[in-house]
Design a protein around this motif. Structure first.
Motif, PDB file in Angstrom:
ATOM      1  N   ASN A   1       0.865  -1.177   0.000  1.00 34.66           N
ATOM      2  CA  ASN A   1       0.000   0.000   0.000  1.00 34.66           C
ATOM      3  C   ASN A   1       0.896   1.219   0.000  1.00 34.66           C
ATOM      4  O   ASN A   1       2.002   1.185   0.568  1.00 34.66           O
ATOM      5  CB  ASN A   1      -0.900  -0.019   1.239  1.00 34.66           C
ATOM      6  N   TRP A   2       0.445   2.305  -0.613  1.00 28.84           N
ATOM      7  CA  TRP A   2       1.303   3.482  -0.729  1.00 28.84           C
ATOM      8  C   TRP A   2       1.767   4.008   0.625  1.00 28.84           C
ATOM      9  O   TRP A   2       2.847   4.599   0.739  1.00 28.84           O
ATOM     10  CB  TRP A   2       0.603   4.588  -1.500  1.00 28.84           C
ATOM     11  N   ARG A   3       1.002   3.788   1.689  1.00 25.27           N
ATOM     12  CA  ARG A   3       1.372   4.294   3.012  1.00 25.27           C
ATOM     13  C   ARG A   3       2.646   3.626   3.543  1.00 25.27           C
ATOM     14  O   ARG A   3       3.451   4.257   4.233  1.00 25.27           O
ATOM     15  CB  ARG A   3       0.217   4.081   3.993  1.00 25.27           C
ATOM     16  N   PHE A   4       2.833   2.363   3.223  1.00 22.89           N
ATOM     17  CA  PHE A   4       4.015   1.642   3.699  1.00 22.89           C
ATOM     18  C   PHE A   4       5.305   2.264   3.169  1.00 22.89           C
ATOM     19  O   PHE A   4       6.351   2.183   3.816  1.00 22.89           O
ATOM     20  CB  PHE A   4       3.938   0.170   3.290  1.00 22.89           C
ATOM     21  N   ALA A   5       5.242   2.854   1.982  1.00 16.78           N
ATOM     22  CA  ALA A   5       6.441   3.453   1.389  1.00 16.78           C
ATOM     23  C   ALA A   5       7.007   4.542   2.298  1.00 16.78           C
ATOM     24  O   ALA A   5       8.223   4.647   2.495  1.00 16.78           O
ATOM     25  CB  ALA A   5       6.114   4.024   0.010  1.00 16.78           C
ATOM     26  N   PHE A   6       6.140   5.382   2.868  1.00 11.65           N
ATOM     27  CA  PHE A   6       6.590   6.458   3.746  1.00 11.65           C
ATOM     28  C   PHE A   6       7.061   5.925   5.095  1.00 11.65           C
ATOM     29  O   PHE A   6       8.028   6.432   5.672  1.00 11.65           O
ATOM     30  CB  PHE A   6       5.464   7.478   3.936  1.00 11.65           C
ATOM     31  N   TRP A   7       6.391   4.937   5.617  1.00  9.98           N
ATOM     32  CA  TRP A   7       6.803   4.381   6.919  1.00  9.98           C
ATOM     33  C   TRP A   7       8.200   3.757   6.852  1.00  9.98           C
ATOM     34  O   TRP A   7       9.004   3.926   7.770  1.00  9.98           O
ATOM     35  CB  TRP A   7       5.774   3.347   7.389  1.00  9.98           C
ATOM     36  N   VAL A   8       8.491   3.055   5.774  1.00 11.07           N
ATOM     37  CA  VAL A   8       9.812   2.446   5.626  1.00 11.07           C
ATOM     38  C   VAL A   8      10.885   3.535   5.497  1.00 11.07           C
ATOM     39  O   VAL A   8      11.984   3.422   6.067  1.00 11.07           O
ATOM     40  CB  VAL A   8       9.844   1.495   4.416  1.00 11.07           C
ATOM     41  N   GLU A   9      10.598   4.607   4.765  1.00 13.85           N
ATOM     42  CA  GLU A   9      11.554   5.719   4.644  1.00 13.85           C
ATOM     43  C   GLU A   9      11.901   6.292   6.011  1.00 13.85           C
ATOM     44  O   GLU A   9      13.069   6.577   6.306  1.00 13.85           O
ATOM     45  CB  GLU A   9      10.962   6.835   3.779  1.00 13.85           C
ATOM     46  N   ALA A  10      10.889   6.485   6.852  1.00 11.91           N
ATOM     47  CA  ALA A  10      11.114   7.045   8.187  1.00 11.91           C
ATOM     48  C   ALA A  10      12.016   6.140   9.021  1.00 11.91           C
ATOM     49  O   ALA A  10      12.916   6.613   9.729  1.00 11.91           O
ATOM     50  CB  ALA A  10       9.777   7.253   8.896  1.00 11.91           C
ATOM     51  N   ILE A  11      11.799   4.829   8.924  1.00 13.22           N
ATOM     52  CA  ILE A  11      12.632   3.878   9.674  1.00 13.22           C
ATOM     53  C   ILE A  11      14.082   3.944   9.201  1.00 13.22           C
ATOM     54  O   ILE A  11      15.022   3.905  10.001  1.00 13.22           O
ATOM     55  CB  ILE A  11      12.067   2.448   9.516  1.00 13.22           C
ATOM     56  N   LEU A  12      14.288   4.066   7.889  1.00 12.14           N
ATOM     57  CA  LEU A  12      15.644   4.116   7.341  1.00 12.14           C
ATOM     58  C   LEU A  12      16.383   5.390   7.743  1.00 12.14           C
ATOM     59  O   LEU A  12      17.607   5.383   7.920  1.00 12.14           O
ATOM     60  CB  LEU A  12      15.587   4.003   5.813  1.00 12.14           C
ATOM     61  N   MET A  13      15.666   6.507   7.885  1.00 13.27           N
ATOM     62  CA  MET A  13      16.315   7.778   8.219  1.00 13.27           C
ATOM     63  C   MET A  13      16.589   7.916   9.713  1.00 13.27           C
ATOM     64  O   MET A  13      17.503   8.660  10.116  1.00 13.27           O
ATOM     65  CB  MET A  13      15.447   8.951   7.745  1.00 13.27           C
TER      66      MET A  13
END
Length: 489
Positions: free
Chosen positions: A173-185
């Motif tokens: 889902n498109w929402r997961f894309a942002f959550w993963v970015e936050a974890i990586l940063m």
């Protein structure tokens, strides 16, 4: 061998632009629902489909980060004169992490727009300070090449964002894309607070009195006040507290900012460089956001995210590195940088414009790839000029104002304006040709820079503003040195 600090900066820069590529990808950005004349309707996908956005609103979403970037960039650049830059980067990346996670939790157009604005606040600290650090510590004969490596992360990040967003949006889902970015940063945000304090060329150490006391303060007077044992303890404390209050609300910071801004705006070399960069970024910003969708509509690319992502990764890496390498071969000077900017942009515009005239997809891809290779070659030279046409103490502000300008006059208006143009003419080929033609004025502006009187000010204030003690703290970060900087090298 590149040191860890450069690698860390490159990864952070790449994550910033992965985020922009992600929100532009078809998998995350999505499309509106459609209905046929027979009454059969299909639901929309991604952000655009879920929030029912028209092309103008969709374009605004890509530019919303600029509001935060515009406000925060000059603030972070000015604070770098009194607060350690790595702490500022830590604060900014923390805001970025929280805002990106918030994008995943958004529930309507305005909620995700506000989160995108806060993403700009977080990015502001990093873009103002990273390039000056790299320029300080790159080998003299390879300064542009090192900057090119750093700025290579822009097209690479965008491209990876296309691919990443397409895959996550399609399979999750498109929402997961942002959550993963936050974890990586998140680890890099924490790193900004635990790094050893390091200093920029032309600045006093962050922990020294010079960094804590304004330029106009009488240092001797403060020392006398602290050492005056004849004063009662209460009176001394009251005096010290008064001094602290004055420092906190000192208007000298604002006066110094105005003075620095004036120095930038009267510098013809700097202004011409940024004007050309604005026109260039107007086109590249719209390419990066609308490219996958335009490719899908014009050439029926079923995997537009992957195709545009692949082309941008290859051309971005090769073009950006080649631009820095060629300028170093030519000898890194401001006039040579302007020559390279104008030539590569002009011929890149010809190839990109011609590409959109072809009906065949493979001919388009061949010409567009060459065009992208050429236009991406500007990243090293254009930022070399921004860093070397001003004295070292102005470099953070120079980068901040350059970045703010190319966004506010470049990719911020271009995405919604291209959306309005497309809504009006409903022809992606014509829209793309009109957009691409703006690269020609960009080449012309940079061409005029060749004839301007320019001075490389990289070492201009090295004798005036930094003391002998300060110089000992300004030893290049990327060379082997004593244990105090072993965290990085």
């Amino acid at each position: 061998m590149l040191c860890r600090l450069l690698v860390i900066f490159c990864v952070i820069n790449m994550l910033n632009y992965v985020d922009r590529g992600t929100i532009a990808s078809n998998g995350v950005n999505g499309s509106l629902g459609t209905c046929t004349s027979s009454g059969t309707c299909t639901s929309g996908s991604g952000i655009q489909g879920e929030f029912n956005l028209n092309n103008f609103e969709d374009g605004v979403l890509s530019s919303a980060f600029m509001v935060g970037l515009l406000v925060a960039s000059p603030i972070f650049a000015s604070l770098s004169k009194s607060v350690n830059p790595f702490r500022l980067i830590g604060v900014g990346l923390s805001v970025w992490t929280l805002a990106t996670a918030g994008c995943g939790f958004s529930f309507n157009f305005w909620s995700i727009t506000i989160c995108r604005m806060l993403v700009g606040v977080g990015e502001a600290s990093f873009i103002s300070l990273a390039a000056p650090f790299i320029d300080d510590n790159a080998p003299i004969a390879q300064k542009t090449a090192w900057l090119a490596i750093f700025y290579m992360c822009i097209p690479t990040g965008y491209a990876l964002g296309y691919v990443y967003g397409g895959l996550v949006g399609t399979y999750l889902n498109w929402r997961f894309a942002f959550w993963v970015e936050a974890i990586l940063m998140l680890p890099f945000a924490v790193l900004g607070f635990v790094m050893k304090p390091l200093n920029l060329k032309g600045f006093a150490p962050a922990e020294s009195k010079q960094a804590l006391i304004s330029e106009e303060t009488d240092v001797q007077e403060v020392q006398d006040a602290l050492n005056d044992s004849a004063k009662p303890t209460k009176e001394k404390f009251s005096h010290m507290f008064s001094k602290m209050k004055c420092t906190c609300i000192d208007l000298n910071q604002f006066s110094r900012f105005i003075k620095d801004m004036k120095a930038l705006l009267v510098d013809k070399v700097y202004v011409v460089n940024v004007l050309g960069y604005c026109a260039y970024n107007f086109v590249l910003g719209a390419y990066s956001y609308w490219g996958p969708k335009a490719g899908y509509k014009i050439y029926n690319m079923s995997d537009a995210d992957l195709i545009f992502g692949g082309i941008t990764i290859v051309c971005g890496i090769l073009g950006t590195l080649a631009g820095g390498y060629v300028l170093d071969l030519m000898k890194s000077t401001i006039p040579n940088a302007f020559k390279l900017l104008s030539v590569t942009t002009f011929f890149g515009a010809i190839f990109c414009f011609t590409a959109f005239c072809f009906q065949n997809m493979y001919a388009f891809l061949a010409f567009f790839s060459v065009g992208e290779l050429l236009v991406f070659a500007i990243q090293g030279p254009v930022n070399y000029i921004c860093l070397h046409c001003v004295n070292p103490s102005l470099r953070p502000l120079s980068m901040a104002i350059s970045t703010v300008s190319i966004h506010i006059f470049g990719d911020v208006p271009s995405s919604p304006l291209v959306g309005v143009l497309q809504d009006a003419i409903n022809n992606w080929r014509e829209t793309s040709l009109i957009l691409t033609s703006i690269l020609f004025p960009a080449a012309g502006i940079w061409f005029t820079g060749i004839f301007l009187h320019s001075v490389d000010r990289f070492n201009e204030d090295s004798e005036g503003q930094v003391t002998e003690v300060d110089r000992s703290n300004a030893t290049p970060l990327l060379e082997p040195r004593v244990a105090e900087t072993s965290l990085f090298c």
